[in-house]
Design an enzyme around this catalytic site. Sequence first.
Site, PDB file in Angstrom:
ATOM      1  N   HIS A 249       0.819  -1.213   0.000  1.00 26.61           N
ATOM      2  CA  HIS A 249       0.000   0.000   0.000  1.00 26.61           C
ATOM      3  C   HIS A 249       0.853   1.263   0.000  1.00 26.61           C
ATOM      4  O   HIS A 249       2.050   1.245   0.299  1.00 26.61           O
ATOM      5  CB  HIS A 249      -0.971   0.005   1.190  1.00 26.61           C
ATOM      6  CG  HIS A 249      -0.303   0.038   2.537  1.00 26.61           C
ATOM      7  ND1 HIS A 249       0.116   1.198   3.134  1.00 26.61           N
ATOM      8  CD2 HIS A 249      -0.003  -0.958   3.419  1.00 26.61           C
ATOM      9  CE1 HIS A 249       0.643   0.934   4.324  1.00 26.61           C
ATOM     10  NE2 HIS A 249       0.589  -0.371   4.522  1.00 26.61           N
ATOM     11  N   CYS A 268       2.932  -5.043   6.838  1.00 22.86           N
ATOM     12  CA  CYS A 268       2.586  -4.787   5.440  1.00 22.86           C
ATOM     13  C   CYS A 268       3.749  -4.094   4.720  1.00 22.86           C
ATOM     14  O   CYS A 268       4.708  -3.646   5.344  1.00 22.86           O
ATOM     15  CB  CYS A 268       1.317  -3.950   5.344  1.00 22.86           C
ATOM     16  SG  CYS A 268      -0.204  -4.903   5.613  1.00 22.86           S
TER      17      CYS A 268
END
Length: 350
Positions: A249, A268
């Site tokens: 992301h 992440c």
Amino acid sequence: KALAKYREMAAEGEWPKIAKGKPLKAGMDDPRVPTLRIRLLASGDLKSNETPQSTIYDQTLVAAVKAFQRRHGAEDDGVVGPNTLKALNVPLSYRIKQMVINLERRRWMKDDLGKRYIFVNLADQFLKVVDTLATREKTIFTARVVVGKPYYDTPIFDDEMEYLVINPYWNVPSSIANKEYLPKLRRDPGYLKRQNIRIISASGEINPYSVNWNTVSRIPYRLRQDTGKRNALGRIKFMFPNQFNVYIHDTPAKSLFNRDTRYFSHGCVRVQNPVKLAGILLKPQGWTISRIQKQIASGKRRIVSLKKKIPVHVTYLTAWVNKDGQINFRKDIYKRDQKLINALLPGGKT
């Protein structure tokens, strides 16, 4: 070939160690310089040693140090400071073991990575998109990434990217909600609202001031951050649903990409230049960078499914050889190398 070359070097003896001292900068006169020349000549970063006795840290040697720094993922400033000195003093015998275990890691990977795929090396903190053009692989995009801090180390796995979300919500994981946000709510019930994070129950949104957070041991609600420039996921997330709940992301914390060491996330993968990445992935479906930017500017959340799933390979390689033969090493930030050395090699401890 690279491993054989290093083994031949080892037969001649270990690399010389360079003594500690003040950071070496261009033009300095230092008695450690002749040893530095020998060390860099041995590893191929210095091509010739025409002034072996000189104690001047000259421009030729600075260039060799910069080459060494690039091969080790460090800022190529040409200064032999503590970190560069530490990398220079890693024994040749250890580098050989590092190469052996990374060959093993490569064998664990799939033989066929795909005609077009995304490759993330956690140790290198880089992402690349590779495409097959006329039967030859070519890297068509590279970007720095921020990955999991050692306590939240990002796992190694393979999956397939299925869709992108433009202007995503962030559903705060319960671990982050309870470890990081609950103490802040106890001190200041309005904290989450200022971060555009809503508290949601099965019956609707909760007023944070209506809860006595000092009596709460675990947050029984869902926390969701609204879309926008302050959203923790930034403006785009790239989804390949997996058991680890890890994805790629955007991020509002752009400055972290300027650092050499980028282990700051909760697991992440935060990617630099996400709009460009999205443009490459969505180009076959008629999307342009301009169209993506317009969708972002609208502020509206949109899911864009990929017509053809793209393989994603999240790896951890602390040593590898480029196609041009350059040998690269990276710090073992997750402390995985020694465990593998102990398991695979006799007398594994170095």
